[in-house]
Write an enzyme that holds these catalytic residues in place. Sequence first.
Site, PDB file in Angstrom:
ATOM      1  CG  HIS A  72      -2.128  -0.850   1.067  1.00 25.69           C
ATOM      2  ND1 HIS A  72      -3.317  -0.595   1.693  1.00 25.69           N
ATOM      3  CD2 HIS A  72      -2.339  -1.971   0.335  1.00 25.69           C
ATOM      4  CE1 HIS A  72      -4.212  -1.490   1.355  1.00 25.69           C
ATOM      5  NE2 HIS A  72      -3.628  -2.368   0.529  1.00 25.69           N
ATOM      6  CE1 TYR A 201      -5.289   4.253   8.537  1.00 25.52           C
ATOM      7  CE2 TYR A 201      -5.859   4.175  10.864  1.00 25.52           C
ATOM      8  CZ  TYR A 201      -5.086   3.758   9.813  1.00 25.52           C
ATOM      9  OH  TYR A 201      -4.094   2.815  10.027  1.00 25.52           O
ATOM     10  N   PRO A 293      -4.217   0.900  18.695  1.00 23.23           N
ATOM     11  CG  PRO A 293      -5.867  -0.655  18.205  1.00 23.23           C
ATOM     12  CD  PRO A 293      -5.308   0.153  19.312  1.00 23.23           C
ATOM     13  CE  LYS A 297       3.705   4.005  13.449  1.00 23.37           C
ATOM     14  NZ  LYS A 297       3.836   3.351  12.162  1.00 23.37           N
ATOM     15  CE1 TYR A 385      -0.213   3.256   7.443  1.00 26.34           C
ATOM     16  CE2 TYR A 385      -1.332   4.188   9.351  1.00 26.34           C
ATOM     17  CZ  TYR A 385      -1.254   3.226   8.348  1.00 26.34           C
ATOM     18  OH  TYR A 385      -2.220   2.239   8.269  1.00 26.34           O
TER      19      TYR A 385
END
Length: 402
Positions: A72, A201, A293, A297, A385
């Site tokens: 991704h 998200y 979460p 990480k 990220y």
Amino acid sequence: MRTQVAIVGAGPSGLLLGQLLAKAGIDAVILERQTPDYVLGRIRAGVLEQVTIDLMEEAGVSQRMHAEGLVHEGFDMLYQGQRKRVDLSKWTGGKKVMVYGQTEVTRDLMAARAAAGLTTIYEAANVQVHDFDGKNPRVTYEKDGQSHEIQCDFIAGCDGFHGVCRASAPRNAIKEFEKVYPFGWLGLLSDTPPVHHELIYVNSPRGFALCSQRSQTRSRYYLQVPLTDKIDEWTDDAFWQELKLRLDPEAAANLVTGPSIEKSIAPLRSFVTEPLRFGRMFLAGDAGHIVPPTGAKGLNLAATDVKYLFDGLVEYYKDGSEAGIDRYSELALARIWRAERFSWWFTQLMHRFPEDSEITQKFQNAELDYLMNSEAGLTSIAENYVGLPLDFSRNGLLKSRP
Ligand code: FAS
Ligand code: PHB
């Protein structure tokens, strides 16, 4: 029995450490209180940072990950009914993440360990750690009605948040930092095609949601729910209906629903133990820290702890130097705190908190609007990220793009 490193816990941390040590010719035995199927049945993480991908390659277990994992290069942020993409590769000079479930990581590591005939003792009961403040630590356990002892040079506490190793550290030698969030994540796994080719998200007035995936035919979804919710209260239909209410019209229309194959509610907390070393016992992974979460990480932090510890143990056994193991706790904690900060910040930004008033939603929308329309904002989200480099310098300037 005697070994060089006794590892407590056969989750990703313990298995990855065992695999790396084996490849370096260092003997290790893993003790696990559950069965292999139980460990594989826990549905958890889904996103691997580049550092974790590299470690899977170093451990020689990356073949299926590369064959089946989904690379991704970005993800969407949905707020105020608008979806904006965070182009990870653009803002980090080409870095990406891999969508490959923790279950598959664990399965690959279990298979490699079994194929090499390495010792993993499952269903080990009443594991206890002893004498780690001296040079001859021991681990005892019970199995098949017998008591057993393993003498070793080092103990690796890879036994997760509820394990025995951190609990065995002297109370006057340990400091624990904790923040418990006033909500949980209701997760659902389904054999349905993902709603979008990348993760979404969601910051919605009804609460956080996340659309993730495990493959082109298996999806993972999360809804923020009150801590008082019970899993039996959530039918599949109720889950899909609520998820649609939190999505934008396009995603809601594209959502393919189906029966859940797993459904669970996970609490969220930020937790760090200092230090991560107690004489000849080291903590790695969830045994030493927990992140909410939101930032994906948890598993990745576990992997980088293991890398730092592995490098220190190799230095000890190959060069007779204790410098690496002496540095482990400080090195790991520097990276842990940066990931804890990002995970906390991202959680604060995307969730509804009980004390929130309307102005808080306005603040969150304004922050999201700023971040999504700012090179600095997008770079900050993207570089955290994809994961900070292993050798990041706490003092030097972090350079995300060449
Ligand atoms: P684990 O907890 O995975 O493994 C520890 C092992 O030690 C377990 O198998 C346990 O049975 C064993 N053990 C415990 N006590 C023992 C004892 N006394 N004797 C012997 N064995 C013992 N991370 C993400 O990145 N993304 C996510 O979406 C995400 N979702 C999560 C959801 C939940 C419900 C939980 C709990 C965690 C989630 N995480 C997520 C974090 C998770 O993936 C962890 O970071 C990861 O499992 C860490 O791996 P380990 O450190 O190996 O710990
Ligand atoms: C998951 O796929 O389980 C997942 C992905 C990203 C997150 C958390 C969980 O931030």
